[in-house]
Motif scaffolding. Sequence first.
Motif, short mmCIF file in Angstrom:
data_model
loop_
_atom_site.label_atom_id
_atom_site.label_comp_id
_atom_site.label_asym_id
_atom_site.label_seq_id
_atom_site.Cartn_x
_atom_site.Cartn_y
_atom_site.Cartn_z
N THR A 88 0.82 -1.21 0.00
CA THR A 88 0.00 0.00 0.00
C THR A 88 0.86 1.26 0.00
O THR A 88 0.61 2.21 -0.75
CB THR A 88 -0.93 0.00 1.21
OG1 THR A 88 -1.72 -1.21 1.20
CG2 THR A 88 -1.86 1.20 1.20
N GLU A 89 1.89 1.28 0.83
CA GLU A 89 2.78 2.44 0.87
C GLU A 89 3.50 2.63 -0.46
O GLU A 89 3.69 3.77 -0.92
CB GLU A 89 3.80 2.28 2.01
CG GLU A 89 4.76 3.45 2.17
CD GLU A 89 4.10 4.73 2.65
OE1 GLU A 89 4.77 5.78 2.59
OE2 GLU A 89 2.93 4.68 3.08
N GLU A 136 -3.49 4.44 5.64
CA GLU A 136 -4.46 4.92 4.65
C GLU A 136 -4.55 3.96 3.47
O GLU A 136 -3.56 3.77 2.74
CB GLU A 136 -4.04 6.30 4.15
CG GLU A 136 -5.00 6.90 3.14
CD GLU A 136 -4.51 8.24 2.62
OE1 GLU A 136 -5.13 8.77 1.67
OE2 GLU A 136 -3.50 8.74 3.14
N PHE A 151 -5.13 2.53 -0.26
CA PHE A 151 -4.91 3.19 -1.55
C PHE A 151 -6.25 3.32 -2.27
O PHE A 151 -6.98 2.35 -2.41
CB PHE A 151 -3.93 2.39 -2.39
CG PHE A 151 -3.51 3.11 -3.65
CD1 PHE A 151 -2.61 4.15 -3.59
CD2 PHE A 151 -4.04 2.74 -4.88
CE1 PHE A 151 -2.23 4.83 -4.74
CE2 PHE A 151 -3.66 3.41 -6.03
CZ PHE A 151 -2.75 4.46 -5.96
N HIS A 171 1.10 4.31 -2.83
CA HIS A 171 0.98 5.73 -2.48
C HIS A 171 2.19 6.53 -2.98
O HIS A 171 2.04 7.63 -3.53
CB HIS A 171 0.85 5.90 -0.97
CG HIS A 171 -0.53 5.67 -0.43
ND1 HIS A 171 -1.62 6.41 -0.82
CD2 HIS A 171 -0.99 4.78 0.50
CE1 HIS A 171 -2.70 6.00 -0.16
NE2 HIS A 171 -2.35 5.01 0.64
#
Length: 381
Positions: free
Chosen positions: A21-22, A60, A62, A25
Amino acid sequence: MRIAVIGPAFPYKGGGAHHTTELAHRLAAAGHDVTLESWKAQYPSFLYPGEQTIATPEGEPFPGTRHALAWYRPDGWLRTGRRLRAQDLVILVVLSPVQVPAYLGMLFGLGGRNGRGPRVVALCHNVLPHERKPYDVPLMRRLLKGADGALVHSAQQAQLARDLAPGTTVRTAVLPAHLPTPGPGAGARPGAPEGPWNRLLFFGIVRPYKGLDVLLRALARVDDVALTVAGEFWGGTDETRALISSLGLEERVELRPGYVPAAEVPGLFARADALVLPYRTATASQNVFMAYEHGVPVIATRAGTLADHVREGVDGVLCEPGDVDSLTDALRRFYAPGEPARLRAGVRPVDSEPHWSAYLEQLLTTGPLVTSGTDGEERTA
């Protein structure tokens, strides 16, 4: 650049999902058009005995993440590959060889290595598992040969990838910090006394290669130090409880089996003098970065890249992997008078930005690059 990242994301839990996910981002923040393709069913339950998903996101999610992939739907693998043919780059996040059949199906749907489809990079958290099955080597060899290149997290892993698939472009980059970080003051101990708390922490999923048994045997030789073990136990707790009993450590070892939600992590580190990583083998571990984010020193073996991140005598203590005597000595050195406080004072949170910058650079240049010549014809560099 149009980029598809294929890997676990929320509601899947753990470091692999956080990293995927990071990564999405950060690629989007760098100006790329990013698609994140995740799973609705990543592994059969008999291959992953713990809980695979969580109800509340940690970090958070994506935007627009798709959850169309399932280990039991080969037709979905093929459709996903065909749908992604217009991408410039496809990143296959490899956490286990169990994912490889699905990735091979996607490669077939993408059209293979024909020089005109998207460039495909296998992002390998581990080229081969620490605890291997007979099918691991042939599956990973097929994947590495089918991709345009691979990104790995240590020189040892790079050599392993080249041995499996000679001629494959393999790049190496430090795995940057990507786990949820604590809020302000998360590591503080309001009203806590000065000096050591005489408690260590073992954190994360418990598997044989992580050496918890070595730590317990070393702990039995050191007086007046307690240990909290927090994380999922891959094969249950019976064997560990039996070892604790045989060593007479029932009063000194606290077991907290099960996944630890991010909201509970600061409290665990707030009770610990040090995080202990007694790994027999390792590639990279986010737990070093997590400990430093919470202001906690690290006692680790020299397995994998752990010793690259722990500064002996500055913010931690190092020992040899799989060696009870060496770990016992490390524990005694750590608890020498004044040492816990001195080592804690040397801890600094890791600045992840340079690591992420280098990571993206290596990832985006892995494998042959397709460029246009002066005559407009595509050429492979």
